[in-house]
Scaffold this motif. Structure first.
Motif, short mmCIF file in Angstrom:
data_model
loop_
_atom_site.label_atom_id
_atom_site.label_comp_id
_atom_site.label_asym_id
_atom_site.label_seq_id
_atom_site.Cartn_x
_atom_site.Cartn_y
_atom_site.Cartn_z
N SER A 153 -2.72 10.96 2.73
CA SER A 153 -3.93 11.06 3.54
C SER A 153 -3.59 11.59 4.92
N GLY A 154 -4.45 12.44 5.44
CA GLY A 154 -4.27 12.93 6.80
C GLY A 154 -4.64 11.89 7.84
N THR A 155 -5.48 10.93 7.45
CA THR A 155 -5.89 9.86 8.35
C THR A 155 -5.02 8.65 8.09
N LEU A 156 -4.15 8.35 9.03
CA LEU A 156 -3.20 7.26 8.87
C LEU A 156 -3.62 6.08 9.73
N GLU A 157 -3.73 4.91 9.12
CA GLU A 157 -4.10 3.69 9.83
C GLU A 157 -2.96 2.69 9.71
N ILE A 158 -2.37 2.36 10.86
CA ILE A 158 -1.27 1.40 10.91
C ILE A 158 -1.88 0.02 11.15
N THR A 167 -5.10 6.90 18.36
CA THR A 167 -5.86 5.81 18.97
C THR A 167 -5.05 4.53 18.87
N PHE A 168 -4.91 3.86 20.01
CA PHE A 168 -4.26 2.56 20.06
C PHE A 168 -5.35 1.52 20.31
N ALA A 169 -5.70 0.72 19.30
CA ALA A 169 -6.76 -0.28 19.44
C ALA A 169 -6.27 -1.51 20.21
N GLY A 210 0.84 -1.20 0.00
CA GLY A 210 0.00 0.00 0.00
C GLY A 210 0.87 1.24 0.00
N ASP A 211 0.63 2.13 0.94
CA ASP A 211 1.40 3.37 1.04
C ASP A 211 2.63 3.23 1.93
N PHE A 212 2.87 2.05 2.48
CA PHE A 212 3.97 1.87 3.43
C PHE A 212 5.19 1.24 2.77
N LYS A 213 6.36 1.79 3.09
CA LYS A 213 7.63 1.13 2.81
C LYS A 213 8.01 0.42 4.10
N TYR A 214 8.54 -0.79 3.98
CA TYR A 214 8.91 -1.52 5.18
C TYR A 214 10.04 -2.49 4.89
N SER A 215 10.64 -2.96 5.97
CA SER A 215 11.63 -4.02 5.87
C SER A 215 11.26 -5.10 6.87
N ILE A 216 11.64 -6.32 6.57
CA ILE A 216 11.40 -7.43 7.50
C ILE A 216 12.70 -7.66 8.25
N THR A 217 12.63 -7.51 9.56
CA THR A 217 13.78 -7.72 10.41
C THR A 217 13.34 -8.56 11.61
N ASP A 218 13.98 -9.68 11.82
CA ASP A 218 13.65 -10.57 12.93
C ASP A 218 12.16 -10.89 12.98
N LEU A 221 -4.21 9.33 13.69
CA LEU A 221 -3.37 8.14 13.65
C LEU A 221 -4.05 7.03 14.45
N THR A 222 -4.23 5.86 13.83
CA THR A 222 -4.82 4.71 14.52
C THR A 222 -3.93 3.50 14.32
N PHE A 223 -3.61 2.83 15.43
CA PHE A 223 -2.86 1.58 15.41
C PHE A 223 -3.85 0.45 15.68
N TYR A 224 -3.96 -0.50 14.76
CA TYR A 224 -4.96 -1.57 14.90
C TYR A 224 -4.47 -2.81 15.62
N GLY A 225 -3.19 -2.96 15.80
CA GLY A 225 -2.67 -4.12 16.51
C GLY A 225 -1.82 -3.71 17.68
N ASP A 226 -1.29 -4.71 18.37
CA ASP A 226 -0.34 -4.43 19.43
C ASP A 226 0.92 -3.84 18.81
N ILE A 227 1.53 -2.90 19.51
CA ILE A 227 2.75 -2.27 18.97
C ILE A 227 3.72 -1.95 20.09
N VAL A 228 4.99 -2.07 19.76
CA VAL A 228 6.07 -1.73 20.69
C VAL A 228 6.92 -0.66 20.03
N PHE A 229 7.15 0.44 20.75
CA PHE A 229 8.00 1.52 20.24
C PHE A 229 9.38 1.38 20.86
#
Length: 163
Positions: free
Chosen positions: A50-55, A104-106, A30-38, A80-88
């Motif tokens: 978009s001003g409305t970002l859904e992670i 919002t952290f769902a 989609g609109d995300f660039k990402y890398s797979i690490t571990d 900004l909405t996070f739909y899963g568990d997330i660790v910063f």
């Protein structure tokens, strides 16, 4: 024969080193660039406007994390909405997102890095639907308009000035 053994030893040494280095590759979804690490999809960039970002909770089946520079200084994001568990684990992940107003952290969230939302001066409302663990200081430092923080799940503060 001697040169063949030497070459074989060099090749085996390179293979041994290569298998101990964590595997990572760059991709887009989609609109995300990402890398797979571990076995984690680490968002490294955002191509959307978009001003409305859904992670999402996952990208290509991998749980999601966010790199420290993926959204820094992004003036387009308002919600900004996070739909899963997330660790910063990265510092300043959303630093200076000056038009961000709601987060919002769902799922569950864990802050292990300082200043995650540093200087998001328009941020007014943050909602934690799951559990929230603050293992780092100053998560919302410089968010001068933050007036509403709602915790629905459990909250654990392991540091002073957790938010």
């Amino acid at each position: 024969m001697k040169n063949t053994r030497k070459l074989l030893s060099i090749i085996l040494a390179i293979l041994m080193i290569a298998t101990t280095v964590p595997f990572a590759f760059a991709a887009e979804s989609g609109d995300f660039k990402y890398s797979i690490t571990d076995e984690v999809a680490v968002i490294t960039g955002y191509n959307g406007d978009s001003g409305t970002l859904e992670i999402p909770a996952t990208i290509d089946g991998y749980p999601v994390s966010v790199d420290s520079s993926a959204f820094r200084n992004n003036e387009e994001i308002t919600s900004l909405t996070f739909y899963g568990d997330i660790v910063f684990n990265e510092f300043y992940t959303f630093k200076d997102c000056s038009n961000l107003t709601t987060v919002t952290f769902a799922g569950d969230v864990e802050f292990n890095a300082f200043y995650t939302f540093d200087n998001c001066s328009s941020l007014t409302t943050v909602t934690f639907a799951g559990d929230a663990d603050f293992n780092a200081n100053y998560t919302f430092f410089g968010c001068t308009n933050l007036k509403n923080i709602t915790f629905i799940g459990n909250v654990n503060m392991y540091k002073n000035n957790g938010y």
